[in-house]
Enzyme design. Structure first.
Site, PDB file in Angstrom:
ATOM      1  N   ASP A  95       3.917  -4.602   3.731  1.00 47.63           N
ATOM      2  CA  ASP A  95       5.354  -4.907   3.775  1.00 47.63           C
ATOM      3  C   ASP A  95       5.580  -6.338   4.248  1.00 47.63           C
ATOM      4  OD1 ASP A  95       4.515  -4.444   6.378  1.00 47.63           O
ATOM      5  OD2 ASP A  95       6.021  -2.934   6.840  1.00 47.63           O
ATOM      6  N   HIS A 129       0.832  -1.194   0.000  1.00 51.97           N
ATOM      7  CA  HIS A 129       0.000   0.000   0.000  1.00 51.97           C
ATOM      8  C   HIS A 129       0.874   1.254   0.000  1.00 51.97           C
ATOM      9  CE1 HIS A 129       1.049   0.697   4.193  1.00 51.97           C
ATOM     10  NE2 HIS A 129       0.788  -0.581   4.428  1.00 51.97           N
TER      11      HIS A 129
END
Length: 479
Positions: free
Chosen positions: A379, A97
């Protein structure tokens, strides 16, 4: 005489220009590429540190700026580069994102004042920003898998909520989408003009920031798309492991990795002093401050150029930030050396890699479904995949990071298919553990699809105690 003088002057100018050109090339101020067998040397761009452009020693500020990934001029990328006789068959995109508001607050300090509405007169900006907002306002009735239909399609709070995507995050992925559109649609015509819903596969976790990031990239890629053709599937796990999430050994690897992180932190006396100083400033116990993961909030201040918080006891400052960020970098370095994380990564990434090669194999067999795949993730999704592929030198996923798998068909030998893997626009194919030696035996700037398939189906488990499949590796006795 006049003609001779002019001739000598022109000759001198020509010599001067030649000297300047050679000097610029020597100092790397202009790019120089040498082609071999029709393949540009740029197609094997390194992911290792570049001594010309990067600091000679670890610079936490430099690394933090890379992590922020503030949109600026269009970046150079290597996506879509292939010899003329290769045809692009399918593309599989994994993204983190975009820029978000912190998930944690530094105790007893004021939250950073970041506006999460999308406005044209604020930087960073993208030419499609207003059109994106307008198109999203038409999409609340879109058919998404539950619970995604209850999430907002774009950020809209004057004061960001915790973890909310910012305007920077939207612009990052509009830019990503436009870049991929220019390469995959305009140049390679991956999708026809009358593309169908079956040709896309879209999946996201249940966070608004991942759904909105996916929509921003998709809008940059397919502007003014037909909402009836868009269906995002919900993935409950950040590992995108679908029905294969239960893996006890993977969790044991993670526990060992977390123990390593803890021991490294204990050895860092400068880090502990820094936490102690910050705790005194905000008037809380050091343990409470550490538990609040202050680097998360501090990165938001840094990326948005907002002053670090102050109290009557003083101010958190850049030196505190540099110490914590330096420790993060050292932690990543030790993680690569100790390789405990690798076991976790191999088991954590296997399900999503297995799904990817299955789609590639179907596309290679001539199927036209799901030839553009988008996973909008975190992540903690991309990091295990990078490690599992053997990309140990790759940087930790920045905001709006993208990892792309391209499938190509050799039109001179139609039965042969190859893959390219790119991380943030850099071709890392020959840095992967399953293809790092292939370029020594072949002139093709790609890796055979079979190499990736064998790696995912078999070789991933070799270093995990000799298991032959995912289930056995996850339930191995005596770990």
């Amino acid at each position: 005489m006049l003609f001779r003088n002019r001739f000598l002057l022109l000759l001198a100018l020509a010599a001067l220009l030649a000297f300047l050109s050679l000097s610029l090339q020597f100092f790397h101020l202009i790019p120089v590429s040498t082609a071999k067998n029709g393949v540009s040397s740029k197609s094997r761009k390194r992911i290792l540190p570049d001594p010309v452009t990067e600091p000679p020693v670890t610079d936490p500020i430099y690394e933090a700026r890379l992590y922020c990934n503030i949109p600026s001029v269009a970046e150079r990328s290597m996506e879509g580069h292939a010899p003329h006789h290769f045809k692009l068959v399918s593309v599989h995109v994994f993204i983190r994102h975009g820029d978000r508001y912190p998930l944690y607050v530094i105790p007893k300090t004021k939250r950073p004042e970041i506006d999460c509405t999308l406005v044209a007169n604020r930087k960073p900006y993208h030419p499609k920003l207003e059109a994106f907002v307008s198109h999203m306002s038409k999409g609340p009735g879109a058919s998404f898998e539950s619970p995604l239909h209850s999430l907002p399609l774009y950020p809209n709070h004057p004061l960001c909520e915790m973890g909310e995507l910012t305007q920077t995050g939207v612009v990052q992925h509009l830019q990503n989408g436009q870049l991929l559109r220019d390469i995959y649609l305009k140049k390679h015509r991956l999708l026809p003009n009358d593309w169908s819903a079956e040709q896309l596969y879209l999946e996201t976790t249940g966070k608004s920031r991942t759904l909105q990031s996916g929509l921003a990239l998709l809008y940059g890629f397919l502007p003014d798309f037909d909402w009836k053709k868009i269906y995002f599937r919900h993935q409950p796990s950040a590992l995108f492991c679908s029905g294969n999430c239960y893996c006890p050994v993977r969790n044991q690897y993670l526990e060992k990795e977390q123990r390593r992180q803890y021991l490294l932190r204990l050895k860092n006396s400068q880090l502990e002093r820094t936490y102690g100083e910050m705790a005194k400033i905000v008037d809380v116990p050091t343990k409470q401050l550490r538990a609040a993961n202050p680097i998360d909030s501090m990165l938001c201040h840094f990326c948005h150029n907002v002053s670090f918080p102050c109290t009557r006891n003083g101010c958190i400052d850049m030196e505190h930030f540099k110490v914590i960020k330096t420790h993060q970098i050292e932690d990543e370095r030790e993680r690569r050396e100790k390789k405990l994380y690798l076991g976790y990564a191999l088991l954590g990434a296997h399900p999503i890699l297995n799904q990817t090669i299955s789609r590639m194999q179907r596309a290679a067999a001539g199927r036209k479904e799901e030839i553009f795949t988008l996973y909008s993730a975190h992540d903690v999704t991309l990091s295990p995949v990078l490690s599992a592929l053997g990309l140990m030198e790759a940087r930790f996923p920045r905001f709006a990071a993208r990892l792309i798998f391209e499938l190509w068909q050799d039109m001179e030998k139609p039965s042969e298919h190859s893959v390219r893997i790119l991380y943030n626009g850099v071709d890392v194919t020959f840095h992967t553990s399953f293809c790092q030696d292939h370029h020594k035996r072949s002139l093709k700037p790609m890796c055979p699809l079979e190499n990736l398939v064998h790696f995912v189906k078999r070789d991933m488990f070799v270093s995990l105690g000799g298991s032959t499949n995912y289930y056995d590796a996850c339930h191995r006795e005596g770990f």
